[in-house]
Design an enzyme around this catalytic site. Structure first.
Site, short mmCIF file in Angstrom:
data_model
loop_
_atom_site.label_atom_id
_atom_site.label_comp_id
_atom_site.label_asym_id
_atom_site.label_seq_id
_atom_site.Cartn_x
_atom_site.Cartn_y
_atom_site.Cartn_z
NE ARG A 61 -2.75 -1.62 3.14
CZ ARG A 61 -2.90 -2.90 3.48
NH1 ARG A 61 -3.50 -3.73 2.65
NH2 ARG A 61 -2.44 -3.35 4.61
CD GLU A 98 -2.04 -9.31 17.43
OE1 GLU A 98 -2.29 -8.54 16.48
OE2 GLU A 98 -2.85 -9.63 18.30
#
Ligand code: AMP
Length: 174
Positions: A61, A98
Site C-alpha cells: 500500500r 503479532e
C-alpha cells in the site's frame, strides 16, 4: 476538499483481516479523484522543500501514494518489497508481527550515502513494519531519513518506536 472530507471517505472494515481489527480501508479515498488530488498535493507539500532525493515505498500500500509524491517533489521512487520479489541483490530485515515473523527487502544499490530519503506507507499501526524499513534504509547511511504515512492510529503509539531525531508525520490521525 478538506482533510475532514478525506477522513470521511475512509472506510472502516470490521474484523479484517482477523477478528478484533478495525481495518482502515483507503481504497474508498483513492478512487475519488478529488480526494486523490488533495492527498497528492498535501503529502507532497509536506516534503517539497526538504531536498529529498528518493521516496521509498513499502509493499504494497506504500506503492500507491509513494510514486505520486516522488514525482511531485522531483525525487526517484524505490520499492521495498516482500521476500523473493526483487530480482537483484538485496538487504533483508525481519521483524516480529503479532503472529509470526515478516520480512522486507530492498535492492543493495537502491540508495547511497548522498540520499535524503522519505519512507512512506499508507498507515502507522504498531510501527513494527516501518521500524524494520527504517533500519534497512539506515544501512545505506543516507544524509537524512523522513517517515510519512497517510493515516496514523495514534492510540497504538507506533511513533514512539523511532529515535527522537526522526520526523514522523501523518496527514490523518485517529
Ligand atoms: P504496523 O507494522 O503494525 O504499523 O502495521 C502497518 C502495516 O499494516 C501497514 O502496511 C498497514 O497497511 C497495515 N495495517 C495495520 N493495521 C491496519 C489497520 N487497522 N487498517 C489498515 N491497515 C493496517
Amino acid at each position: 476538499m478538506s482533510l475532514e472530507n478525506i477522513k470521511s471517505k475512509v472506510r472502516d472494515v470490521y474484523d479484517f483481516p482477523q477478528k478484533g481489527i478495525v481495518f482502515k480501508d483507503l481504497t474508498t479515498v483513492f478512487k475519488d479523484k478529488e480526494c486523490l488530488h488533495e492527498l497528492s498535493q498535501d503529502l507532497s507539500a509536506m516534503y517539497v522543500d526538504k531536498g529529498i532525493t528518493k521516496v521509498v515505498g513499502i509493499e504494497s500500500r506504500g506503492f500507491i501514494m509513494g510514486p505520486i509524491i516522488a514525482n511531485n517533489i522531483g525525487a526517484g521512487f524505490v520499492p521495498m518489497r516482500k521476500p523473493g520479489k526483487l530480482p537483484a541483490e538485496t538487504w533483508v530485515e525481519s521483524y516480529e508481527k503479532e503472529y509470526g515473523v515478516d520480512t522486507i527487502e530492498i535492492h543493495k544499490d537502491a540508495l547511497d550515502e548522498n540520499d535524503v530519503v522519505l519512507l512512506h506507507d499508507d498507515l502507522l499501526a504498531t510501527g513494527g513494519t516501518m521500524l524494520a524499513a527504517y533500519k534497512l534504509v539506515k544501512r545505506f547511511n543516507p544524509k537524512k531519513v523522513y517517515v510519512n504515512f497517510v493515516v496514523e492510529l495514534e492510540f497504538l503509539k507506533g511513533r514512539n518506536l523511532f529515535p527522537e531525531e526522526v520526523e514522523v508525520e501523518a496527514l490523518i490521525k485517529y
